[in-house]
Design an enzyme around this catalytic site. Structure first.
Site, PDB file in Angstrom:
ATOM      1  N   GLY A  67     -10.009   3.160   7.298  1.00 53.35           N
ATOM      2  CA  GLY A  67     -10.737   1.795   7.143  1.00 53.35           C
ATOM      3  C   GLY A  67     -10.300   0.918   6.276  1.00 53.35           C
ATOM      4  O   GLY A  67     -10.852  -0.469   5.034  1.00 53.35           O
ATOM      5  N   GLN A  73      -8.196  -3.579   1.792  1.00 54.29           N
ATOM      6  CA  GLN A  73      -6.597  -3.739   1.291  1.00 54.29           C
ATOM      7  C   GLN A  73      -6.000  -5.324   2.149  1.00 54.29           C
ATOM      8  O   GLN A  73      -5.547  -6.043   1.355  1.00 54.29           O
ATOM      9  CB  GLN A  73      -5.514  -2.738   1.201  1.00 54.29           C
ATOM     10  CG  GLN A  73      -5.735  -1.917   0.665  1.00 54.29           C
ATOM     11  CD  GLN A  73      -5.087  -0.127   1.171  1.00 54.29           C
ATOM     12  OE1 GLN A  73      -4.562  -0.105   2.654  1.00 54.29           O
ATOM     13  NE2 GLN A  73      -4.893   0.426   0.228  1.00 54.29           N
ATOM     14  N   THR A 101       1.018  -1.105   0.072  1.00 53.16           N
ATOM     15  CA  THR A 101       0.154   0.155  -0.097  1.00 53.16           C
ATOM     16  C   THR A 101       1.124   1.437  -0.216  1.00 53.16           C
ATOM     17  O   THR A 101       2.210   0.995   0.193  1.00 53.16           O
ATOM     18  CB  THR A 101      -0.863  -0.161   1.268  1.00 53.16           C
ATOM     19  OG1 THR A 101      -0.245   0.351   2.603  1.00 53.16           O
ATOM     20  CG2 THR A 101      -1.686  -1.563   1.365  1.00 53.16           C
ATOM     21  N   CYS A 102       0.111   1.979   0.201  1.00 52.48           N
ATOM     22  CA  CYS A 102       1.325   3.947   0.709  1.00 52.48           C
ATOM     23  C   CYS A 102       1.376   3.754   1.175  1.00 52.48           C
ATOM     24  O   CYS A 102       2.512   4.637   1.281  1.00 52.48           O
ATOM     25  CB  CYS A 102       0.268   5.370  -0.237  1.00 52.48           C
ATOM     26  SG  CYS A 102      -1.488   5.252   1.004  1.00 52.48           S
ATOM     27  N   ASN A 103       1.374   2.996   2.281  1.00 53.76           N
ATOM     28  CA  ASN A 103       1.946   3.461   3.762  1.00 53.76           C
ATOM     29  C   ASN A 103       2.848   2.286   4.506  1.00 53.76           C
ATOM     30  O   ASN A 103       4.146   2.372   5.786  1.00 53.76           O
ATOM     31  CB  ASN A 103       0.919   3.332   4.353  1.00 53.76           C
ATOM     32  CG  ASN A 103       0.615   5.111   5.188  1.00 53.76           C
ATOM     33  OD1 ASN A 103       1.306   6.041   4.511  1.00 53.76           O
ATOM     34  ND2 ASN A 103      -0.860   5.428   5.139  1.00 53.76           N
ATOM     35  N   ARG A 104       3.121   1.109   3.898  1.00 58.15           N
ATOM     36  CA  ARG A 104       3.426  -0.385   3.827  1.00 58.15           C
ATOM     37  C   ARG A 104       3.823  -1.240   2.659  1.00 58.15           C
ATOM     38  O   ARG A 104       2.944  -1.517   1.908  1.00 58.15           O
ATOM     39  CB  ARG A 104       2.641  -0.823   4.415  1.00 58.15           C
ATOM     40  CG  ARG A 104       1.280  -1.799   4.984  1.00 58.15           C
ATOM     41  CD  ARG A 104       0.858  -1.935   5.966  1.00 58.15           C
ATOM     42  NE  ARG A 104       0.470  -1.170   6.630  1.00 58.15           N
ATOM     43  CZ  ARG A 104       0.594  -1.221   7.995  1.00 58.15           C
ATOM     44  NH1 ARG A 104       1.576  -1.884   8.039  1.00 58.15           N
ATOM     45  NH2 ARG A 104       0.603  -0.107   9.008  1.00 58.15           N
ATOM     46  N   SER A 133      -1.948   1.263  11.747  1.00 53.42           N
ATOM     47  CA  SER A 133      -2.067   2.821  10.046  1.00 53.42           C
ATOM     48  C   SER A 133      -1.434   3.914  10.655  1.00 53.42           C
ATOM     49  O   SER A 133      -1.722   4.642  12.119  1.00 53.42           O
ATOM     50  CB  SER A 133      -3.253   2.948   9.458  1.00 53.42           C
ATOM     51  OG  SER A 133      -4.385   1.590   9.333  1.00 53.42           O
ATOM     52  N   GLY A 153      -8.726   7.696  -9.673  1.00 54.27           N
ATOM     53  CA  GLY A 153      -8.907   6.421  -8.792  1.00 54.27           C
ATOM     54  C   GLY A 153      -9.704   6.364  -7.502  1.00 54.27           C
ATOM     55  O   GLY A 153     -10.326   7.911  -7.066  1.00 54.27           O
TER      56      GLY A 153
END
Length: 541
Positions: free
Chosen positions: A212, A217, A146-149, A206, A294
């Site tokens: 959410g 994901q 994902t964008c953070n992990r 997060s 998106g």
């Protein structure tokens, strides 16, 4: 011996006597005696200095087998696909002692510069899992990017070999030295890996606590892992499915998800907070633009609309998705532009949010200068993409304020402080779900013993039933229905006799207790190898 039609009960004893006799300790091994001795005689290796016929035959078989194995491996490599395991193979692998592990990096441990080198589009998650499992050191694998992990959940019997394979893969993909990767990676095993995934699905790990999107994901990670080309397996798919259930429970039973709970909402809060200092105008008067159409942009518009947004410009490669957004938000005036007009839109906007899947910079210092946007009026760039869409060098451009996902921590700290109570409640629920999976995982150690016990009981039942039905079929008073009743009776008695031992195996509270129960039942019912007993001692002959 005659069997009157009214004496079906007498048949039960004959059918179940071999199973009851199994409770006796250590009977004579069926492999003992003259036949066993003959089988154990060695064959001559040579005859007159030349390999004997049996030896030559075995060598030819081995050579042919090796050639076939090589050919099969080459064919599989050419196909580029990993054979999907059968249900029996997955169950056998799961019962071998597979341990769950997690290797990855997140916004808490690694800078965005490192994360973006490992980011994998969702469409390629299964391809990456197949590559990780390709040499057999890793039994099961699933990728979550994902964008953070960026995290890899995997299961293996040899933790060291599996970790080496994961490290090799990460080094190859990122083109970073192993020393650099190790500074940014975290590695968790066993219960720690399970607990980490539960926290991730629950939104506690997060950047924005309780968001959410991460649950969606993780759900996609689970769905991909059980696809035809997925590598989830029995253990990992169960863990991911349990994590999704845990995340849903946390959000339904606590208030963890109330408030600003997504990266998009945090980006809106950040731009609103910084607008006065960076642009010298109120946020309500700023001209807004979003690059990309998106899911992130949809969430962005949702949060902007809640703050009274009336107009925004969307830049995208095609018209389809922006038009869908325009239909979803009829109260917002959405202007749609194609990427050819990107810098024209940036030039007339005050705040630009970037959220595309492009792996290269679409805004950089050189491109701003080339389009005459360097040193002009103030501009805020908020990049919520990984890999990043806005180059780090944009911060060097006068009058340009550039932010990325790592800069959202000020907003996050405020939201996290407001959710401390909900976090404690959520952790209590997550521990219950983690304990349920760990208990299930430990119960797999009893699966081989249970299967062997069932197989042995069924073998005895079938053998005795065959003898009885042969005699009963000679009695004209016995009908087909009565023979079927004998079949059901034998099966029912065997199942009832097995219920107690199998329940005892499953109910053991500790790993040591379960292992002791497996040993006891294996010895009692003679479930081990035929030639050797426990601790390598030969059985009585």
């Amino acid at each position: 011996m005659r069997f009157p039609s009214s004496s079906v009960q007498l048949v039960a004893f004959a059918l179940t006597a071999p199973l009851v006799a199994s409770f006796s300790l250590l009977p004579l091994s069926p492999s003992s005696g003259v036949a066993g001795a003959v089988r154990s005689l060695p064959e001559p290796l040579t005859v007159g200095g030349v390999p004997s016929a049996p030896v030559m035959a075995r060598r030819m078989v081995a050579t042919n087998a090796e050639a076939e194995a090589v050919a099969a491996a080459e064919a599989e490599a050419e196909m580029g696909q990993k054979r999907k395991k059968t249900k029996e193979e997955r169950l056998k692998a799961a019962s071998k002692g597979l341990q769950v592990h997690c290797v990855g990096l997140s916004i808490h441990h690694a800078a965005v510069e490192v994360r973006e080198k490992l980011a994998i589009p969702e469409a390629d998650w299964n391809t990456a899992s197949q590559q990780i499992c390709s040499d057999g050191r890793v039994e099961e694998a699933a990728v979550l990017s994902t964008c953070n992990r960026f995290e890899i959940y995997y299961a293996a019997t040899d933790a060291r070999q599996a970790a080496a394979r994961i490290t090799e893969y990460l080094a190859e993909r990122s083109d970073l030295p192993v020393s650099t990767l190790r500074k940014n990676l975290f590695m968790l095993s066993g219960d720690d890996a399970v607990w980490h995934l539960m926290r991730v699905a629950g939104g506690l790990d997060s950047l924005v606590v309780g968001e959410g999107q991460i649950l969606s994901q993780v759900r996609q990670c689970h769905l991909h892992s059980i696809e035809e080309d997925g590598c989830g397996g029995k253990v990992l798919s169960r863990l991911l499915n349990g994590a999704v259930a845990a995340g849903k429970r946390v959000r339904s039973e606590t208030a963890i998800s109330k408030g600003s709970v997504s990266i998009s909402s945090a980006a809106v809060e950040l731009s609103e907070m910084k607008c006065g200092d960076d642009l010298s105008l109120p946020f309500s008067e700023a001209r807004l633009a979003a690059i990309g159409a998106g899911k992130m942009t949809r969430l962005l518009i949702t949060h902007l609309a809640s703050r009274g947004l009336e107009r925004i410009t969307i830049v995208n490669r095609s018209m389809a998705r922006p038009m869908e957004l325009a239909e979803q938000f009829p109260d917002v005036d959405i202007e749609i532009k194609l990427t050819d007009d990107l810098y024209d839109v940036i030039g007339r906007s005050d705040i630009v949010y970037t959220a595309t899947s492009c792996e290269d910079y679409i805004v950089s210092e050189a491109l701003l200068e080339e389009n005459g946007l360097a040193g002009g009026r103030p501009l805020m760039l908020v990049d919520i993409s990984v890999p990043r869409n806005v180059g780090e060098d944009c911060k060097n451009v006068p009058s340009v304020a550039a932010y990325n996902v790592d800069d959202l921590k000020a907003v996050v700290a405020r939201n996290t402080a407001m959710r401390q109570k909900e976090m404690i409640e959520a952790e209590t629920l997550l521990r219950e779900e983690a304990a349920a999976f760990i208990g299930w995982r430990e119960s797999l150690a009893a699966v081989p013993a249970i299967n062997r016990l069932r197989e042995k009981a069924e073998t005895h039942r079938q053998a005795e039933l065959k003898k009885c039905t042969r005699k009963l079929s000679q009695n004209e008073n016995f009908s087909e229905k009565e023979l079927e009743a004998v079949e059901r009776l034998s099966r029912g008695i065997v199942n009832k006799l097995l219920h107690g031992p199998m329940s005892h195996l499953r109910r053991s509270d500790s790993v040591d207790g379960r292992q002791a129960a497996v040993r006891e039942l294996s010895d009692m019912f003679q479930l081990g190898e035929e030639s050797t007993g426990r601790n390598g001692r030969g059985r009585r002959r």
